[in-house]
Design an enzyme around this catalytic site. Structure first.
Site, PDB file in Angstrom:
ATOM      1  N   LYS A  25     -15.738   3.421  10.202  1.00 40.78           N
ATOM      2  CA  LYS A  25     -15.427   2.216  10.573  1.00 40.78           C
ATOM      3  C   LYS A  25     -13.788   2.201  10.745  1.00 40.78           C
ATOM      4  CE  LYS A  25     -14.538  -0.632   7.207  1.00 40.78           C
ATOM      5  NZ  LYS A  25     -13.101  -1.364   7.042  1.00 40.78           N
ATOM      6  N   ASN A  26     -13.108   2.922   9.936  1.00 44.14           N
ATOM      7  CA  ASN A  26     -11.672   2.864   9.958  1.00 44.14           C
ATOM      8  C   ASN A  26     -11.176   3.685  10.927  1.00 44.14           C
ATOM      9  OD1 ASN A  26     -11.945   0.903   7.938  1.00 44.14           O
ATOM     10  ND2 ASN A  26     -11.151   2.276   6.425  1.00 44.14           N
ATOM     11  N   ARG A  78      -8.497  -8.278   8.838  1.00 40.56           N
ATOM     12  CA  ARG A  78      -6.891  -7.772   8.837  1.00 40.56           C
ATOM     13  C   ARG A  78      -6.799  -6.775   9.870  1.00 40.56           C
ATOM     14  NH1 ARG A  78      -2.472  -6.743   6.220  1.00 40.56           N
ATOM     15  NH2 ARG A  78      -1.619  -4.600   6.396  1.00 40.56           N
ATOM     16  N   CYS A  80      -5.880 -11.050   1.475  1.00 37.42           N
ATOM     17  CA  CYS A  80      -7.430 -10.957   1.110  1.00 37.42           C
ATOM     18  C   CYS A  80      -7.705 -10.581  -0.140  1.00 37.42           C
ATOM     19  CB  CYS A  80      -7.829  -9.730   2.268  1.00 37.42           C
ATOM     20  SG  CYS A  80      -7.270  -8.244   1.679  1.00 37.42           S
ATOM     21  N   ARG A  83      -1.016  -7.747   1.684  1.00 32.15           N
ATOM     22  CA  ARG A  83      -1.015  -6.769   2.635  1.00 32.15           C
ATOM     23  C   ARG A  83      -0.300  -7.372   3.726  1.00 32.15           C
ATOM     24  NH1 ARG A  83      -7.291  -5.627   3.532  1.00 32.15           N
ATOM     25  NH2 ARG A  83      -6.477  -3.649   4.429  1.00 32.15           N
ATOM     26  N   PRO A  84       1.170  -7.283   3.605  1.00 32.63           N
ATOM     27  CA  PRO A  84       1.920  -7.956   4.649  1.00 32.63           C
ATOM     28  C   PRO A  84       1.914  -6.926   6.012  1.00 32.63           C
ATOM     29  CG  PRO A  84       3.223  -6.909   2.989  1.00 32.63           C
ATOM     30  CD  PRO A  84       1.817  -6.936   2.477  1.00 32.63           C
ATOM     31  N   ILE A  85       2.619  -7.199   7.096  1.00 35.78           N
ATOM     32  CA  ILE A  85       2.698  -6.187   8.135  1.00 35.78           C
ATOM     33  C   ILE A  85       4.220  -5.754   8.421  1.00 35.78           C
ATOM     34  CG2 ILE A  85       0.688  -6.988   9.270  1.00 35.78           C
ATOM     35  CD1 ILE A  85       2.102  -8.710  11.322  1.00 35.78           C
ATOM     36  N   ASP A  86       5.171  -6.096   7.489  1.00 36.86           N
ATOM     37  CA  ASP A  86       6.416  -5.826   7.413  1.00 36.86           C
ATOM     38  C   ASP A  86       6.682  -4.213   8.240  1.00 36.86           C
ATOM     39  OD1 ASP A  86       5.487  -5.120   4.844  1.00 36.86           O
ATOM     40  OD2 ASP A  86       7.532  -4.413   4.443  1.00 36.86           O
ATOM     41  N   ASP A 107     -10.074   3.599  -1.322  1.00 35.17           N
ATOM     42  CA  ASP A 107     -11.297   3.199  -0.725  1.00 35.17           C
ATOM     43  C   ASP A 107     -12.696   3.596  -1.653  1.00 35.17           C
ATOM     44  OD1 ASP A 107     -10.846   2.773   2.749  1.00 35.17           O
ATOM     45  OD2 ASP A 107     -10.059   1.609   0.983  1.00 35.17           O
ATOM     46  N   VAL A 166      -2.208   1.953  -4.244  1.00 34.50           N
ATOM     47  CA  VAL A 166      -2.015   1.567  -2.940  1.00 34.50           C
ATOM     48  C   VAL A 166      -2.224   0.081  -2.863  1.00 34.50           C
ATOM     49  CG1 VAL A 166      -3.143   1.863  -0.465  1.00 34.50           C
ATOM     50  CG2 VAL A 166      -3.122   3.707  -2.232  1.00 34.50           C
ATOM     51  N   ARG A 178     -20.108  -5.250   6.162  1.00 31.30           N
ATOM     52  CA  ARG A 178     -18.795  -5.173   6.971  1.00 31.30           C
ATOM     53  C   ARG A 178     -18.578  -3.799   7.229  1.00 31.30           C
ATOM     54  NH1 ARG A 178     -13.479  -8.476   5.283  1.00 31.30           N
ATOM     55  NH2 ARG A 178     -12.876  -7.075   6.989  1.00 31.30           N
TER      56      ARG A 178
HETATM   57  C1  EPZ Z   1      -6.428   0.766   5.946  1.00 29.92           C
HETATM   58  O1  EPZ Z   1      -5.919  -0.434   5.847  1.00 29.92           O
HETATM   59  C2  EPZ Z   1      -7.895   0.745   5.723  1.00 29.92           C
HETATM   60  N1  EPZ Z   1      -8.389  -0.152   6.849  1.00 29.92           N
HETATM   61  C3  EPZ Z   1      -8.185   0.245   4.531  1.00 29.92           C
HETATM   62  O2  EPZ Z   1      -9.649   0.304   4.402  1.00 29.92           O
HETATM   63  C4  EPZ Z   1      -7.790   1.320   3.420  1.00 29.92           C
HETATM   64  O3  EPZ Z   1      -8.001   0.869   2.208  1.00 29.92           O
HETATM   65  C5  EPZ Z   1      -6.164   1.360   3.713  1.00 29.92           C
HETATM   66  O4  EPZ Z   1      -5.939   1.626   4.920  1.00 29.92           O
HETATM   67  C6  EPZ Z   1      -5.367   2.429   2.750  1.00 29.92           C
HETATM   68  O5  EPZ Z   1      -6.208   3.649   3.087  1.00 29.92           O
HETATM   69  C7  EPZ Z   1      -8.536   0.058   8.074  1.00 29.92           C
HETATM   70  O6  EPZ Z   1      -8.371   1.179   8.469  1.00 29.92           O
HETATM   71  C8  EPZ Z   1      -8.987  -0.771   9.253  1.00 29.92           C
HETATM   72  P1  EPZ Z   1      -2.168   0.317   4.640  1.00 29.92           P
HETATM   73  P2  EPZ Z   1      -4.243  -0.918   6.105  1.00 29.92           P
HETATM   74  O7  EPZ Z   1      -1.451  -0.414   5.923  1.00 29.92           O
HETATM   75  O8  EPZ Z   1      -3.934  -0.416   7.336  1.00 29.92           O
HETATM   76  C9  EPZ Z   1       1.067  -2.206   2.172  1.00 29.92           C
HETATM   77  C10 EPZ Z   1     -11.635  -0.515   3.711  1.00 29.92           C
HETATM   78  O9  EPZ Z   1     -12.168  -0.696   2.615  1.00 29.92           O
HETATM   79  N2  EPZ Z   1       1.671  -2.292   3.352  1.00 29.92           N
HETATM   80  O10 EPZ Z   1      -1.996   1.692   4.648  1.00 29.92           O
HETATM   81  O11 EPZ Z   1      -4.073  -2.426   5.960  1.00 29.92           O
HETATM   82  C11 EPZ Z   1      -0.379  -2.903   2.037  1.00 29.92           C
HETATM   83  O12 EPZ Z   1      -0.028  -4.163   1.472  1.00 29.92           O
HETATM   84  C12 EPZ Z   1     -10.426  -1.119   4.078  1.00 29.92           C
HETATM   85  O13 EPZ Z   1     -12.282   0.121   4.629  1.00 29.92           O
HETATM   86  C13 EPZ Z   1       2.890  -3.115   3.363  1.00 29.92           C
HETATM   87  O14 EPZ Z   1       3.417  -3.597   2.352  1.00 29.92           O
HETATM   88  O15 EPZ Z   1      -3.603  -0.186   4.826  1.00 29.92           O
HETATM   89  C14 EPZ Z   1      -1.038  -1.796   0.995  1.00 29.92           C
HETATM   90  O16 EPZ Z   1      -0.589  -2.293  -0.390  1.00 29.92           O
HETATM   91  C15 EPZ Z   1      -9.758  -1.749   2.994  1.00 29.92           C
HETATM   92  N3  EPZ Z   1       3.567  -3.503   4.673  1.00 29.92           N
HETATM   93  C16 EPZ Z   1      -0.552  -0.550   1.353  1.00 29.92           C
HETATM   94  O17 EPZ Z   1       0.607  -0.698   2.008  1.00 29.92           O
HETATM   95  C17 EPZ Z   1       2.907  -3.144   5.835  1.00 29.92           C
HETATM   96  O18 EPZ Z   1       3.419  -3.312   6.813  1.00 29.92           O
HETATM   97  C18 EPZ Z   1      -1.557   0.306   2.071  1.00 29.92           C
HETATM   98  O19 EPZ Z   1      -1.681  -0.369   3.345  1.00 29.92           O
HETATM   99  C19 EPZ Z   1       1.770  -2.235   5.801  1.00 29.92           C
HETATM  100  C20 EPZ Z   1       1.193  -2.139   4.603  1.00 29.92           C
END
Ligand code: EPZ
Length: 418
Positions: A22-23, A93, A117, A122-125, A305, A327, A397
């Site tokens: 999926k990811n 997201r 969620c 989960r910000p996007i900064d 995950d 994480v 999902r």
């Molecule tokens: C991906 O989410 C996966 N989703 C998640 O899988 C997975 O848990 C995660 O990576 C970690 O491996 C998809 O690929 C669609 P991150 P993503 O950006 O990209 C913080 C599932 O169960 N962060 O690596 O959203 C964030 O809040 C899902 O299949 C910031 O602070 O994860 C989190 O605490 C759930 N600012 C940490 O980093 C940002 O701009 C990891 O987030 C981006 C992230």
């Protein structure tokens, strides 16, 4: 809404074939926005999140058709709209992954800010900081983020955290930028490696994926490709955990063994017998299970995950186990429901301490997020009596027909309408 009814205490035995990750599918579908030529993406599982991503992309003008044998044929020649609306983004997201490709292709993107969620803010900064480095202008207001930049330029970017999504968005934006981009402290997940492989087959110039330093040489345009998506390591790990928790013997087929190493090593540490035969891995229980101490980390560390699924396994493993979630700030949604099934788990900050019990008892529980819900299914498989899991749309999902695959392994599970 659908629910699962599971009658526990049967050892699962047999084989299950895992599908495309999926990811990996989600960023690869978004990456198809970068080219105006038709692409075929194969090994697509039937999942709610993939349907949702399809809705977002169609809203932007991408043509998507299911060719009937697990592949999508996508065509972005008609790309016209740069706005990903709230009503779609709030349900998933991963919709933010259209930001980088839209910016690269159209010079602008307007994406609803993904609400937090169940597993955290989960910000996007980190995404936005990287896009700014590539020359984008960022404007945030009224629940949307607007990024604009007619011609992106290469840059040296260092991520403050190896964010999977940010790494993916920046690779896609840099693919058409003028000049060279280097992403330092990049995420190393196998799904990012698969995205890079797809982009390279379109003509992108990318090196270093799978390491923490990825370099991208921007090109003028991208072409067409057919890509078979890498297998889902989390789906595979979940079925291995199902074999372990029920004391059975389960073989997952069609996996990349390397991607599962962080999971299979931990299963072996817990006393699970792991046999590897090419692209198949078998989990069985020769004797007593042992407690574990787990710390989730970015790949190649133990995957967040799989955290909830291992927690379920540890609830019936004799001894004291601990799981530290590094994480996400709130990814213990399964704890309360597992304790209602008789588990003995307490939380100290971001660590769960699990005191193994002899058995769990079936109960009425509610799914909350995708992986927490998978943990409840695993617990139901081993609990005495009947477990009723409501709101299983969370499970749909990320797990294709999980009840059918578990029934094929001997589980007593059925999907009912509520
Ligand atoms: C991906 O989410 C996966 N989703 C998640 O899988 C997975 O848990 C995660 O990576 C970690 O491996 C998809 O690929 C669609 P991150 P993503 O950006 O990209 C913080 C599932 O169960 N962060 O690596 O959203 C964030 O809040 C899902 O299949 C910031 O602070 O994860 C989190 O605490 C759930 N600012 C940490 O980093 C940002 O701009 C990891 O987030 C981006 C992230």
């Amino acid at each position: 809404m659908d629910a699962f009814i599971i009658r526990g205490s049967r050892a699962l035995k047999g084989k299950v074939k895992v599908r495309g990750a999926k990811n990996a599918v989600l960023p690869i579908m978004a990456a198809a926005l970068l080219t105006d030529e038709r692409c075929t993406i194969e090994n697509i599982p039937t999942l709610r999140d993939i349907v949702t991503m399809g809705k977002v992309l169609k809203h932007l003008g991408m043509a998507i058709e299911d060719n009937g044998n697990g592949a999508l044929v996508v065509d972005s020649s008609g790309l016209a709209n740069h706005i990903a609306p709230y009503e779609l983004v709030r349900t998933m997201r991963a919709s933010v992954l259209v930001m980088g490709p839209l910016l690269a292709r159209l010079g602008k993107a307007k994406v609803a800010l993904p609400g937090g969620c169940a597993i955290g803010l989960r910000p996007i900064d980190i995404h936005l900081k990287g896009l700014e480095a590539l020359g984008a202008k960022i404007k945030i207001g009224r629940g949307y983020v607007e990024v604009s930049g007619k011609k992106l330029h290469g840059a040296e970017i260092r991520l403050s955290y190896p964010s999977v999504g940010a790494t993916e968005n920046l690779i896609m934006a840099a693919a058409l930028a003028g000049g060279k981009t280097v992403i330092d402290n990049a995420a190393r997940e196998p799904e990012i490696q698969d995205l890079a492989k797809f982009l390279r087959s379109l003509g992108a110039k990318i090196e270093g994926e799978g390491t923490s330093r990825i370099s991208i040489e921007g090109v003028q345009r991208l072409g067409s490709a057919t890509h078979c998506v890498t297998p889902d390591r989390i789906e595979a790990g979940t079925y291995l955990a199902a074999g372990a928790i029920t004391g059975g013997r389960v073989t997952v087929e069609g996996v990349v063994e390397e991607h599962l190493k962080p999971v299979s090593l931990k299963l072996a540490e817990a006393g699970v017998n792991i046999e590897v035969d090419g692209s198949s891995i078998t989990a069985s229980i020769p004797g007593r299970m042992r407690p574990l101490n787990i710390r989730t980390m970015p790949y190649p560390g133990f995957p967040t995950d799989m955290q909830a699924q291992f927690m379920a396994l540890m609830t019936v493993t004799p001894g004291i186990s601990s799981i530290t979630e590094t994480v996400f700030e709130n990814r213990f949604m399964q704890v309360a429901e597992l304790n209602r099934m008789g588990a003995d788990i307490r939380i100290e900050h971001n660590t769960a301490i699990i005191n193994g019990v002899n058995n769990l008892s079936g109960a009425e529980v509610m799914a909350s997020d995708l992986r927490a819900s998978a943990a409840l299914v695993l617990a139901g498989l081993v609990a005495r009596g009947e477990t009723h899991i409501s709101r299983i749309y969370h499970i749909d999902r990320g797990y294709e027909q999980i009840e059918c695959k578990l029934r094929d392994l001997g589980a007593d599970i059925e999907r009912v309408k509520e």
